[in-house]
Design a protein around this motif. Sequence first.
Motif, PDB file in Angstrom:
ATOM      1  N   GLY A  65       0.808  -1.216   0.000  1.00 35.78           N
ATOM      2  CA  GLY A  65       0.000   0.000   0.000  1.00 35.78           C
ATOM      3  C   GLY A  65       0.841   1.266   0.000  1.00 35.78           C
ATOM      4  O   GLY A  65       0.312   2.373   0.103  1.00 35.78           O
ATOM      5  N   GLU A  66       2.155   1.121  -0.139  1.00 31.71           N
ATOM      6  CA  GLU A  66       3.056   2.271  -0.136  1.00 31.71           C
ATOM      7  C   GLU A  66       2.769   3.168  -1.336  1.00 31.71           C
ATOM      8  O   GLU A  66       2.627   2.695  -2.465  1.00 31.71           O
ATOM      9  N   LYS A  67       2.666   4.473  -1.070  1.00 29.15           N
ATOM     10  CA  LYS A  67       2.438   5.461  -2.124  1.00 29.15           C
ATOM     11  C   LYS A  67       3.389   6.631  -1.872  1.00 29.15           C
ATOM     12  O   LYS A  67       3.002   7.643  -1.289  1.00 29.15           O
ATOM     13  N   PRO A  68       4.632   6.504  -2.324  1.00 26.13           N
ATOM     14  CA  PRO A  68       5.649   7.496  -1.982  1.00 26.13           C
ATOM     15  C   PRO A  68       5.614   8.793  -2.789  1.00 26.13           C
ATOM     16  O   PRO A  68       6.338   9.729  -2.476  1.00 26.13           O
ATOM     17  N   TYR A  69       4.774   8.877  -3.811  1.00 20.10           N
ATOM     18  CA  TYR A  69       4.739  10.072  -4.655  1.00 20.10           C
ATOM     19  C   TYR A  69       3.481  10.872  -4.351  1.00 20.10           C
ATOM     20  O   TYR A  69       2.371  10.373  -4.493  1.00 20.10           O
ATOM     21  N   HIS A  70       3.667  12.115  -3.909  1.00 22.47           N
ATOM     22  CA  HIS A  70       2.560  12.931  -3.415  1.00 22.47           C
ATOM     23  C   HIS A  70       2.346  14.162  -4.279  1.00 22.47           C
ATOM     24  O   HIS A  70       3.302  14.812  -4.702  1.00 22.47           O
ATOM     25  N   GLY A  75      -2.622  16.774  -2.364  1.00 21.19           N
ATOM     26  CA  GLY A  75      -2.218  15.833  -1.329  1.00 21.19           C
ATOM     27  C   GLY A  75      -2.435  14.365  -1.658  1.00 21.19           C
ATOM     28  O   GLY A  75      -2.076  13.494  -0.875  1.00 21.19           O
ATOM     29  N   GLU A  76      -3.022  14.074  -2.819  1.00 18.87           N
ATOM     30  CA  GLU A  76      -3.236  12.673  -3.198  1.00 18.87           C
ATOM     31  C   GLU A  76      -1.881  11.986  -3.391  1.00 18.87           C
ATOM     32  O   GLU A  76      -0.915  12.613  -3.816  1.00 18.87           O
ATOM     33  N   SER A  77      -1.830  10.705  -3.059  1.00 20.44           N
ATOM     34  CA  SER A  77      -0.585   9.947  -3.146  1.00 20.44           C
ATOM     35  C   SER A  77      -0.680   8.830  -4.167  1.00 20.44           C
ATOM     36  O   SER A  77      -1.761   8.281  -4.397  1.00 20.44           O
ATOM     37  N   PHE A  78       0.480   8.453  -4.732  1.00 18.57           N
ATOM     38  CA  PHE A  78       0.536   7.469  -5.804  1.00 18.57           C
ATOM     39  C   PHE A  78       1.707   6.519  -5.595  1.00 18.57           C
ATOM     40  O   PHE A  78       2.713   6.882  -5.015  1.00 18.57           O
ATOM     41  N   SER A  79       1.560   5.308  -6.110  1.00 16.62           N
ATOM     42  CA  SER A  79       2.608   4.306  -5.954  1.00 16.62           C
ATOM     43  C   SER A  79       3.688   4.415  -7.027  1.00 16.62           C
ATOM     44  O   SER A  79       4.774   3.887  -6.868  1.00 16.62           O
ATOM     45  N   GLU A  80       3.393   5.113  -8.138  1.00 14.46           N
ATOM     46  CA  GLU A  80       4.373   5.262  -9.212  1.00 14.46           C
ATOM     47  C   GLU A  80       4.463   6.712  -9.652  1.00 14.46           C
ATOM     48  O   GLU A  80       3.455   7.428  -9.685  1.00 14.46           O
TER      49      GLU A  80
END
Length: 172
Positions: A65-70, A75-80
């Motif tokens: 569930g890691e989403k390091p790109y914000h 403020g939405e976060s993404f995994s890629e």
Amino acid sequence: MNNSTKAKISDKREKPYHCDICAKILFNPSPKRIHTGEKPYHCDICGKSFSHSSHLPKHKRIHTGEKPYHCDICGESFSEIGTLTGHLRIHTGEKPYHCDICGKSFSHNSTLNKHKRIHTGEKPYHCDICGQSFSENSTLTRHLRIHTGEKPYHCNICGKSFSCSSDVPKHK
């Protein structure tokens, strides 16, 4: 995305490699795996395999569930990083992909490719049961429910089931 982020992204790219099988210039250090189908990198959680080592950590984010790109705007976060880049176009209004037939513009290349099927009449998704063809995979998926009888959408008031999500609000 600031300039330092862009620099970090481009710094990670490998040097170009000329494939002696297809003659393409690739950035994959082991391009022959594209042709052989070799996938030596395996997810220890689900067993899915990958041809390139960098794809495995990206895949594992599905499980963690890691989403390091914000997004600095909402403020939405993404995994890629590529998904964040596409998302940012919502805020900027940028539509860099243009239809060479009608001139309409799109924020994502995949949307342009779907749009072009309007002009070409291409229907690459085929029903194995009745042979009907569709321009989008989602339309084929919805069509297949005719054959399977699947009705995955439910009315939360009476419990009635539907094969298409848009039928639920119509029913209500």
